[in-house]
Design a protein around this motif. Structure first.
Motif, mmCIF file in Angstrom:
data_model
loop_
_atom_site.group_PDB
_atom_site.id
_atom_site.type_symbol
_atom_site.label_atom_id
_atom_site.label_comp_id
_atom_site.label_asym_id
_atom_site.label_seq_id
_atom_site.Cartn_x
_atom_site.Cartn_y
_atom_site.Cartn_z
ATOM 1 N N ARG A 141 0.834 -1.215 0.000
ATOM 2 C CA ARG A 141 0.000 0.000 0.000
ATOM 3 C C ARG A 141 0.863 1.257 0.000
ATOM 4 N N LYS A 142 2.184 1.118 0.016
ATOM 5 C CA LYS A 142 3.067 2.276 0.012
ATOM 6 C C LYS A 142 3.602 2.614 -1.373
ATOM 7 N N CYS A 143 3.531 1.701 -2.329
ATOM 8 C CA CYS A 143 4.134 1.935 -3.637
ATOM 9 C C CYS A 143 3.322 2.961 -4.424
ATOM 10 N N PRO A 144 3.961 3.778 -5.260
ATOM 11 C CA PRO A 144 3.225 4.769 -6.063
ATOM 12 C C PRO A 144 2.349 4.087 -7.111
ATOM 13 N N VAL A 145 1.291 4.754 -7.497
ATOM 14 C CA VAL A 145 0.344 4.170 -8.449
ATOM 15 C C VAL A 145 0.781 4.368 -9.893
ATOM 16 N N ASN A 146 1.761 5.222 -10.153
ATOM 17 C CA ASN A 146 2.166 5.522 -11.529
ATOM 18 C C ASN A 146 3.569 5.031 -11.859
ATOM 19 N N ALA A 147 4.197 4.279 -10.980
ATOM 20 C CA ALA A 147 5.553 3.803 -11.247
ATOM 21 C C ALA A 147 5.800 2.536 -10.449
ATOM 22 N N CYS A 148 6.786 1.740 -10.890
ATOM 23 C CA CYS A 148 7.162 0.498 -10.227
ATOM 24 C C CYS A 148 8.526 0.684 -9.556
ATOM 25 N N SER A 149 8.749 -0.071 -8.528
ATOM 26 C CA SER A 149 10.012 -0.014 -7.826
ATOM 27 C C SER A 149 11.126 -0.633 -8.668
ATOM 28 N N GLU A 207 8.385 -5.452 -6.466
ATOM 29 C CA GLU A 207 7.047 -4.898 -6.274
ATOM 30 C C GLU A 207 6.176 -5.959 -5.601
#
Length: 411
Positions: free
Chosen positions: A45-53, A57
């Motif tokens: 729930r912390k990852c951005p919605v427009n980019a991947c780590s 992920e």
């Protein structure tokens, strides 16, 4: 209902010790796996919605609910079909491990504690049986579910009119122990705030000052054995990681740490019983222990163990029918107990209270304890204007005394 916990030392066989260790290891693995599930859900729930780590992920559906005790207990039942080692442990013991993790998260949410951490090998020290079978005490043996009869040292009489609600097996450096929770179906009477009273002021130079003029020395158990502990810890650092010699050196450190803790706790209990012998009402300061543990005298404050002492004093007063209450600690050393006027701040090196208004002279800690007593009696509705004449707490009457050993009353 009235509940007490009795602790006895176990005398298990080598086979039973092997079972205890295996159960603790399986509980540790269940705890860490359940914690991983919760951490993965939180990180997803912390990852951005427009980019991947760049590294990785967490692919967890957005509509999946957060893992909690109920869902993880159901998953544990399914896991036992695929992992034979889990079937060797009592099912309720593993469920209590998940409840322990749930309580750790509730403590983080409600009490502001840190995020629960993984438990390394050997860090899981206890497991719980939430319910015991019929006749769990059989002579000198305690019957643990799925383990059988385990011999224990009966260091205190077993109550006949109480029922065992749960048992906790604990591993310490000195051996294995069992904590039995007993419950009585009795109504506990309310303790009345009446009779004689004393006030207590805790400190570092003297562990406790009492309003009747008595001073109790500070045993400083950690300070007394600090050099020996440092020597043992140096030996641990010189041993190869993972070797048997390192494990033996760590055991010596653990035993010395346990000795320090037992010395401190025994002193607290002896002092608590002494205070209960002197009065019907006992008042103490409401201290900010977290702030004191972060100050420049943190080591001395933690060595004294004021928080543990106040908890033990509260328990001792409850068992012996004495009234106990905490009062605000602000300004106790800046108020004269004779005329109740402000005398100004005192430096730490000033150990004598001398009022410039009424001329009252007393030991600084004893005067603060008298202010605590006055505040306590006022809080419970007793009319106290100032320190009564002939209190016997002037500087010349201060006596340094040691707590007399006294056994706790049996229930």
């Amino acid at each position: 209902m009235f509940t007490l916990i009795y602790e006895f030392k176990l005398k298990p066989t080598s086979a039973q010790i092997a079972i205890f260790k295996e159960w603790l290891e399986q509980c540790r693995r269940v705890y860490n796996y359940a914690l991983t599930e919760r951490k993965d859900w939180v990180n997803s729930r912390k990852c951005p919605v427009n980019a991947c780590s760049i590294k990785s992920e967490y692919i967890i559906p957005a509509d999946k609910e957060a893992p909690k005790y109920n869902s993880q207990a159901v998953a544990l039942t399914q896991a036992k079909k695929n992992i034979p080692e889990l079937n060797q442990v009592h099912s309720q013991v593993l469920q209590q491990t998940l409840k322990r993790l749930q309580l750790a998260f509730e403590g983080m949410w409600k009490n502001g504690r840190g995020f629960p951490r993984y438990k390394k090998a050997g860090r899981m020290r206890s497991f719980v049986f939430p319910s015991m079978g019929v006749a769990p005490i059989q002579g000198k043996y305690v019957k643990l579910p799925k383990i059988g009869l385990v011999k224990f040292n009966q260091s205190r009489p077993i109550p006949d009119d109480a029922a065992i609600k749960q048992a906790r097996v604990v591993r310490r450096a000195s051996g294995w122990y069992v904590q039995l929770t007993w419950q009585w179906k009795v109504d506990v009477p309310q303790i009345n705030s009446s009779g004689t009273s004393i006030g207590i002021d805790v400190g570092i130079s003297h562990f406790a000052a009492v309003s009747n003029g008595r001073l109790f020395p500070n045993p400083k158990p950690f300070k007394q054995l600090e050099s020996k502990l440092k020597s043992l810890q140096k030996k641990v650092a010189n041993k190869r990681f993972g070797s048997n010699n390192r494990a033996k050196a760590l055991l010596k450190v653990a035993r010395l740490q346990e000795r320090i803790a037992n010395t401190r706790k025994n002193y607290h209990w002896e002092l608590a019983h002494n205070l209960c012998d002197w009065a019907d009402m006992i008042f103490a300061e409401q201290l900010n222990l977290k702030a004191l543990a972060r100050g420049f005298l943190a080591k001395h404050c933690l060595d004294a163990g004021w928080g543990q002492f106040l908890d033990i004093l509260s328990q001792c007063c409850f068992k012996r029918g004495k009234y106990f209450q905490k009062v605000p600690a602000s300004g106790t050393s800046q108020t004269c107990p004779k005329c109740l006027k402000e005398t100004g701040k005192k430096k730490l090196r000033e150990r004598v209270h001398k009022c410039q208004h009424c001329g009252y002279t007393a030991n600084r800690d004893v005067a603060a304890a008298q202010v605590v007593e006055i505040r306590g009696r006022t809080a419970v509705g007793h009319t106290v204007g100032k320190l009564s004449e002939g209190k016997g707490s002037v500087l010349e009457d201060v006596k340094l005394c040691l707590p007399a050993k006294k056994e706790s009353p049996a229930f």
